[in-house]
Design an enzyme around this catalytic site. Structure first.
Site, PDB file in Angstrom:
ATOM      1  N   GLN A 113      74.985  35.304  49.111  1.00 47.80           N
ATOM      2  CA  GLN A 113      75.960  36.222  48.537  1.00 47.80           C
ATOM      3  C   GLN A 113      76.344  37.290  49.552  1.00 47.80           C
ATOM      4  O   GLN A 113      75.478  37.914  50.172  1.00 47.80           O
ATOM      5  CB  GLN A 113      75.388  36.889  47.283  1.00 47.80           C
ATOM      6  CG  GLN A 113      75.057  35.912  46.166  1.00 47.80           C
ATOM      7  CD  GLN A 113      73.629  35.401  46.220  1.00 47.80           C
ATOM      8  OE1 GLN A 113      73.003  35.407  47.280  1.00 47.80           O
ATOM      9  NE2 GLN A 113      73.107  34.965  45.084  1.00 47.80           N
ATOM     10  N   ASP A 136      80.750  34.923  46.656  1.00 47.52           N
ATOM     11  CA  ASP A 136      80.845  36.242  46.009  1.00 47.52           C
ATOM     12  C   ASP A 136      81.771  37.198  46.760  1.00 47.52           C
ATOM     13  O   ASP A 136      81.438  38.366  46.980  1.00 47.52           O
ATOM     14  CB  ASP A 136      79.458  36.880  45.861  1.00 47.52           C
ATOM     15  CG  ASP A 136      78.576  36.151  44.864  1.00 47.52           C
ATOM     16  OD1 ASP A 136      79.002  35.093  44.363  1.00 47.52           O
ATOM     17  OD2 ASP A 136      77.463  36.626  44.596  1.00 47.52           O
ATOM     18  N   ASP A 157      81.656  31.020  43.367  1.00 47.15           N
ATOM     19  CA  ASP A 157      81.754  32.193  42.485  1.00 47.15           C
ATOM     20  C   ASP A 157      82.448  33.356  43.191  1.00 47.15           C
ATOM     21  O   ASP A 157      82.013  34.506  43.099  1.00 47.15           O
ATOM     22  CB  ASP A 157      80.362  32.641  42.019  1.00 47.15           C
ATOM     23  CG  ASP A 157      79.588  31.547  41.313  1.00 47.15           C
ATOM     24  OD1 ASP A 157      80.226  30.628  40.763  1.00 47.15           O
ATOM     25  OD2 ASP A 157      78.342  31.585  41.323  1.00 47.15           O
ATOM     26  N   ARG A 214      82.950  29.052  35.891  1.00 43.10           N
ATOM     27  CA  ARG A 214      81.748  28.832  35.103  1.00 43.10           C
ATOM     28  C   ARG A 214      81.299  30.179  34.552  1.00 43.10           C
ATOM     29  O   ARG A 214      81.546  31.232  35.157  1.00 43.10           O
ATOM     30  CB  ARG A 214      80.652  28.170  35.932  1.00 43.10           C
ATOM     31  CG  ARG A 214      80.206  28.910  37.184  1.00 43.10           C
ATOM     32  CD  ARG A 214      79.116  28.132  37.893  1.00 43.10           C
ATOM     33  NE  ARG A 214      78.657  28.807  39.108  1.00 43.10           N
ATOM     34  CZ  ARG A 214      77.610  28.395  39.823  1.00 43.10           C
ATOM     35  NH1 ARG A 214      76.925  27.321  39.450  1.00 43.10           N
ATOM     36  NH2 ARG A 214      77.244  29.037  40.919  1.00 43.10           N
ATOM     37  N   TRP A 216      79.270  33.211  33.924  1.00 43.09           N
ATOM     38  CA  TRP A 216      78.121  33.983  34.387  1.00 43.09           C
ATOM     39  C   TRP A 216      77.378  34.582  33.194  1.00 43.09           C
ATOM     40  O   TRP A 216      76.148  34.689  33.199  1.00 43.09           O
ATOM     41  CB  TRP A 216      78.601  35.065  35.346  1.00 43.09           C
ATOM     42  CG  TRP A 216      77.509  35.860  35.990  1.00 43.09           C
ATOM     43  CD1 TRP A 216      76.188  35.524  36.100  1.00 43.09           C
ATOM     44  CD2 TRP A 216      77.652  37.122  36.636  1.00 43.09           C
ATOM     45  NE1 TRP A 216      75.493  36.499  36.770  1.00 43.09           N
ATOM     46  CE2 TRP A 216      76.365  37.495  37.120  1.00 43.09           C
ATOM     47  CE3 TRP A 216      78.729  37.971  36.878  1.00 43.09           C
ATOM     48  CZ2 TRP A 216      76.143  38.682  37.808  1.00 43.09           C
ATOM     49  CZ3 TRP A 216      78.506  39.142  37.570  1.00 43.09           C
ATOM     50  CH2 TRP A 216      77.230  39.497  38.019  1.00 43.09           C
TER      51      TRP A 216
END
Length: 296
Positions: A113, A136, A157, A214, A216
């Site tokens: 991340q 991220d 993500d 998706r 979280w």
């Protein structure tokens, strides 16, 4: 109040953080920080007590803010920073606007991340901003956020968080296969989470098996309205993050998706295709609860 930042010494400050730190404590009206072209290698924080801030770059190609922390980078205390302290630009002010610049986390792929912009503001506006990273890239922490004509890239993500955020005429670019564009954590009872209006999804050469999102958290909400999707998008579109119970509470929606990645008949059964009447409610003013994001 106008502050000019220039690396060559022709402005008021050499760094963006210096400009922010030089704002008088009692100042409570808009501060415009003009950033002259250059690559500014620094980690920047806009504090919660700051007045309304406008960061104004020359253009995204020539005005670049860059740093390379990631979740595993050791902080001053000797402990890993973690995701939420890895940001290049960290915004906590109540009102914030950025225009015509690039914000980059240069940590690189495979480092975990690594946030480019950590936006935890009350009201935030980004116009013609490039947000560059891998995993991220953009954290939308809270409040209401508006992104207009922005370019956002990443792989896993790379747009995530709890804020109500509108992405208006943006390009969303996935860099690697088997990625996830969004990971919303919309709070229960919130009308809107992420809404993409008239955007375009693109990808790197050979990239495939990309999911639109998706959840979280259990009540994630993400909607793509009139979005052009390339062939990187996997037919089912949405992933439950290995937690089937979130299929009952998450709201994943599309309306008039086009391009080779638009496959309404193959989408996950727990997602929805909106009707024209439902989609008509997805207007910027309505999504943002009556706030018009004109900037400051």
């Amino acid at each position: 109040m106008l502050i000019t930042v220039a690396k060559d010494g022709t402005g008021d400050c050499l760094t963006l953080q210096e400009a922010l730190d030089n704002i008088p404590e009692e100042h409570d009206i808009v501060v415009t920080i003009r950033i002259k072209p250059g690559v500014y290698e620094e980690k920047v924080t806009v504090a919660s007590g700051a007045p309304p801030i406008l960061l104004l770059g020359e253009d995204p190609q020539s005005t670049i803010l860059s740093w390379s922390d990631n979740a595993h980078t050791l902080g001053p205390d000797g402990e890993p920073l973690g995701t939420f302290r890895s940001g290049t630009l960290n915004v906590f002010a109540e009102r914030f606007t950025a225009e015509n610049l690039t914000i980059r986390n240069a940590s690189g792929p495979g480092t975990g991340q690594a946030v480019a912009a950590f936006v935890n503001a009350g009201y935030a506006v980004f116009r013609r901003v490039r947000l560059l990273g891998d995993q991220d890239t953009l954290y939308t922490g809270q409040g209401k956020q508006y992104y207009n004509e922005c370019y956002i890239e990443g792989d896993v993500d790379y747009i995530f968080g709890a804020a109500t955020a509108v992405f208006d005429h943006c390009q969303i670019h996935t860099k690697r296969s088997r990625g996830y564009i969004t990971a919303a954590s919309t709070p229960e009872g919130t009308s809107f989470g992420y809404v993409f209006l008239d955007c375009e999804i693109t990808s790197g050469e050979g990239v495939g098996e990309v999911y639109l999102g998706r959840p979280w958290r259990s009540y994630a909400h993400t909607a793509f309205i009139r979005t052009v999707m390339d062939n990187s998008i996997i037919p089912e579109g949405w992933h439950n993050w290995g937690q089937p119970d979130r299929e009952r509470t998450s709201r994943y929606e599309e309306f008039e998706s086009t391009g080779p990645g638009a496959n309404p008949q193959s989408r996950a059964a727990w997602s929805r295709q909106l009707t024209a009447k439902e989609a008509s409610e997805y207007r910027v003013f309505n999504i943002l609860g009556g706030w018009h994001p004109e900037g400051y």
